[in-house]
Design an enzyme around this catalytic site. Structure first.
Site, PDB file in Angstrom:
ATOM      1  N   HIS A 174       0.900  -1.109   0.138  1.00 54.55           N
ATOM      2  CA  HIS A 174      -0.123  -0.094   0.008  1.00 54.55           C
ATOM      3  C   HIS A 174       1.000   1.232   0.104  1.00 54.55           C
ATOM      4  O   HIS A 174       1.177   1.805   1.105  1.00 54.55           O
ATOM      5  CB  HIS A 174      -0.759   0.097   1.230  1.00 54.55           C
ATOM      6  CG  HIS A 174      -1.969   1.076   1.263  1.00 54.55           C
ATOM      7  ND1 HIS A 174      -3.363   0.838   1.915  1.00 54.55           N
ATOM      8  CD2 HIS A 174      -2.054   2.462   0.536  1.00 54.55           C
ATOM      9  CE1 HIS A 174      -3.787   1.863   1.977  1.00 54.55           C
ATOM     10  NE2 HIS A 174      -3.093   2.958   1.170  1.00 54.55           N
ATOM     11  N   HIS A 193       1.114   4.711  -2.388  1.00 53.78           N
ATOM     12  CA  HIS A 193       0.772   5.699  -3.672  1.00 53.78           C
ATOM     13  C   HIS A 193       2.134   6.155  -4.047  1.00 53.78           C
ATOM     14  O   HIS A 193       2.910   7.132  -3.373  1.00 53.78           O
ATOM     15  CB  HIS A 193      -0.262   6.700  -3.094  1.00 53.78           C
ATOM     16  CG  HIS A 193      -1.520   6.147  -2.541  1.00 53.78           C
ATOM     17  ND1 HIS A 193      -2.481   5.916  -3.365  1.00 53.78           N
ATOM     18  CD2 HIS A 193      -1.765   5.663  -1.286  1.00 53.78           C
ATOM     19  CE1 HIS A 193      -3.533   5.522  -2.628  1.00 53.78           C
ATOM     20  NE2 HIS A 193      -2.992   5.192  -1.462  1.00 53.78           N
ATOM     21  N   HIS A 238      -9.667   1.050  -1.020  1.00 53.79           N
ATOM     22  CA  HIS A 238      -9.545   1.803   0.109  1.00 53.79           C
ATOM     23  C   HIS A 238     -10.870   1.758   0.665  1.00 53.79           C
ATOM     24  O   HIS A 238     -12.036   2.063   0.116  1.00 53.79           O
ATOM     25  CB  HIS A 238      -9.263   3.268   0.144  1.00 53.79           C
ATOM     26  CG  HIS A 238      -7.702   3.398  -0.371  1.00 53.79           C
ATOM     27  ND1 HIS A 238      -7.112   2.846  -1.192  1.00 53.79           N
ATOM     28  CD2 HIS A 238      -6.905   4.004   0.400  1.00 53.79           C
ATOM     29  CE1 HIS A 238      -5.738   3.160  -1.199  1.00 53.79           C
ATOM     30  NE2 HIS A 238      -5.715   3.992  -0.168  1.00 53.79           N
ATOM     31  N   GLU A 282     -11.316   3.632   5.896  1.00 56.43           N
ATOM     32  CA  GLU A 282     -10.207   4.527   6.713  1.00 56.43           C
ATOM     33  C   GLU A 282     -10.894   5.599   7.278  1.00 56.43           C
ATOM     34  O   GLU A 282     -10.873   5.629   8.487  1.00 56.43           O
ATOM     35  CB  GLU A 282      -9.346   4.893   5.305  1.00 56.43           C
ATOM     36  CG  GLU A 282      -8.226   5.779   5.895  1.00 56.43           C
ATOM     37  CD  GLU A 282      -7.509   6.588   4.387  1.00 56.43           C
ATOM     38  OE1 GLU A 282      -8.171   6.545   3.351  1.00 56.43           O
ATOM     39  OE2 GLU A 282      -6.405   7.134   4.774  1.00 56.43           O
ATOM     40  N   ASP A 321       1.627   4.075   2.680  1.00 56.53           N
ATOM     41  CA  ASP A 321       0.554   5.202   2.108  1.00 56.53           C
ATOM     42  C   ASP A 321       1.371   6.029   1.318  1.00 56.53           C
ATOM     43  O   ASP A 321       1.381   5.682  -0.027  1.00 56.53           O
ATOM     44  CB  ASP A 321      -0.227   5.329   3.338  1.00 56.53           C
ATOM     45  CG  ASP A 321      -1.643   5.864   2.772  1.00 56.53           C
ATOM     46  OD1 ASP A 321      -2.059   5.463   1.638  1.00 56.53           O
ATOM     47  OD2 ASP A 321      -2.373   6.361   3.668  1.00 56.53           O
ATOM     48  N   ASP A 322       1.528   7.132   1.947  1.00 56.43           N
ATOM     49  CA  ASP A 322       2.314   8.373   1.155  1.00 56.43           C
ATOM     50  C   ASP A 322       3.310   8.755   2.141  1.00 56.43           C
ATOM     51  O   ASP A 322       3.400   9.760   2.769  1.00 56.43           O
ATOM     52  CB  ASP A 322       1.180   9.293   1.096  1.00 56.43           C
ATOM     53  CG  ASP A 322      -0.194   9.149   0.452  1.00 56.43           C
ATOM     54  OD1 ASP A 322       0.032   8.828  -0.795  1.00 56.43           O
ATOM     55  OD2 ASP A 322      -1.254   8.608   1.287  1.00 56.43           O
TER      56      ASP A 322
HETATM   57  N1  ADE Z   1      -4.754   8.724  -2.051  1.00 48.99           N
HETATM   58  C1  ADE Z   1      -3.491   8.988  -1.587  1.00 48.99           C
HETATM   59  N2  ADE Z   1      -3.462   8.554  -0.164  1.00 48.99           N
HETATM   60  C2  ADE Z   1      -4.761   8.130   0.011  1.00 48.99           C
HETATM   61  C3  ADE Z   1      -5.400   7.775   1.054  1.00 48.99           C
HETATM   62  N3  ADE Z   1      -4.600   7.671   2.373  1.00 48.99           N
HETATM   63  N4  ADE Z   1      -6.298   7.383   1.288  1.00 48.99           N
HETATM   64  C4  ADE Z   1      -7.336   7.814   0.082  1.00 48.99           C
HETATM   65  N5  ADE Z   1      -6.736   8.158  -0.773  1.00 48.99           N
HETATM   66  C5  ADE Z   1      -5.646   8.134  -0.925  1.00 48.99           C
HETATM   67 ZN    ZN Z   2      -3.854   4.831   0.582  1.00 47.47          ZN
END
Ligand code: ADE
Ligand code: ZN
Length: 370
Positions: free
Chosen positions: A15, A17, A195, A198, A276-277
């Protein structure tokens, strides 16, 4: 000691992005060479913009940052920068999300986006031995028709994409909105993920499973509110790709100590740890592991289970997956040679393997703390 173990253990990331791995310095360099007005004036300004109140406030900054990407080379450089970091953290396999609509909506072609990323992934395999898959996400705040258009644009590049996913602003955009698109994707041979749970309600997890027929749930931390759902997820061992630092930065949990990852693990859910990011949330996969280990007092067996779950949950062919799991187990045995920690005549590796065989945690008290 356990910190070194976390750093060294071979990992899989499921996971991430890729646009969320764009660090401010690379963002600036790319903006400069594309002669764009930079989204921010300085790296300090970028960092101070990274104070998020919730998912939407993060996504606004994230799309702005992704707006510097114009040429194939930009997508290559971003992906390559991630792979270098992943390699340094002993990631052996990675499954990467990308958001084509964040680029095609600005006039960048689908081909430009995917060719740049794909080239970097080929180099990652060749130079680092990292295997990878691409998962194309639809932006759920946009229409199902736009998602269907994007799916059609992806078809000529089908060989390079293992699956489709669903991301962006969750609340108000239920998975069922995309049923038709996911039906078509499945018909075309893509795997599906989404997703769900969350920020959104538990109902979205049900919808992702039933309507989108997903193989994994991304995040899914809200599943614990529904006992029947937990039972179903445990029985089918549907993987949950959890992102602890992201959850804290986006206020899904008040602090890492309040995160429910350990609780989910103890319920028997197939939980994995991911970043994630990473450029926005304060760390890559290793930092995520370190944070939950410390915050939730995880032991060696918890870490081993989380890592093993990730390898089990990959979209790799059975044989390749098994090869990586063997590599993981060889690491555990080798680790034992380097760091002989005996307890009641048993080695650390033996203890971990035995508990995995018996499918139960070893006794933290009797093994001693990190
Ligand atoms: N796009 C990038 N990060 C995300 C996240 N945590 N939740 C939903 N969309 C995303
Ligand atoms: Zn994500």
């Amino acid at each position: 000691m356990i910190k070194a173990f976390i750093r060294d253990i071979p990992k899989a990331e499921l996971h991430i992005h890729i646009e969320g791995s764009l660090e401010p310095d690379l963002m600036f360099a790319i903006a400069e060479r594309n002669k764009l007005i930079r989204p921010f004036n300085s790296i300090e300004e970028v960092r101070s913009a990274y104070q998020f109140t919730h998912l939407k406030s993060f996504l606004d900054v994230y799309y702005e940052g992704a707006g510097v990407l114009m040429q194939e080379r930009d997508f290559y450089d971003m992906t390559w920068a991630y792979l270098k970091r992943a390699h340094a953290q002993n990631v052996r396999h990675t499954e990467i999300f990308f958001d084509p609509q964040a680029h095609t909506s600005r006039g960048v072609s689908f081909e430009t986006v995917i060719t740049g990323m794909h080239r970097a992934l080929v180099d990652g395999q060749r130079l680092f031995g990292i295997s990878s898959k691409l998962i194309m996400c639809f932006l759920r705040h946009l229409s199902a028709d736009l998602a269907m258009d994007t799916l059609h644009q992806a078809l000529p590049f089908k060989e390079w994409i293992i699956g489709v996913g669903l991301d962006s602003c969750e609340v108000g955009h239920p998975p069922e909105k995309f049923t038709r698109v996911f039906d078509k994707a499945l018909e075309e041979g893509f795997l599906t993920v989404a997703h769900a749970g969350e920020e959104g309600p538990v109902e979205y997890i049900h919808q992702a499973l039933e309507k989108l027929r997903v193989s994994r749930i991304d995040h899914g931390v809200r599943c614990v509110a529904d006992t029947q759902l937990v039972k179903k997820l445990v029985e089918a061992q549907i993987p949950l790709t959890v992102c602890p630092l992201s959850n804290v930065r986006l206020h899904v949990f008040d602090s890492i100590k309040k995160h429910n990852l350990k609780h989910m693990l103890d319920l028997g859910l197939c939980v994995t740890v991911n970043s994630d990011d990473p450029a926005y949330f304060g760390g890559y996969i290793t930092e995520n592991f370190l944070a939950v280990q410390e915050g939730l007092n995880l032991d060696y067996n918890d870490i081993y289970r989380l890592v093993k779950n990730s390898f089990e949950a990959t979209f790799l062919d059975k044989q390749i997956k098994q090869g990586l799991i063997t590599e993981l187990d060889t690491f555990i045995s080798g680790y034992n040679q380097k760091d002989i920690r005996r307890h009641k005549g048993k080695t650390f590796a033996h203890t971990i393997h035995q508990s995995a065989l018996n499918n139960k945690s070893y006794d933290r008290e009797s093994f001693g703390s990190a």
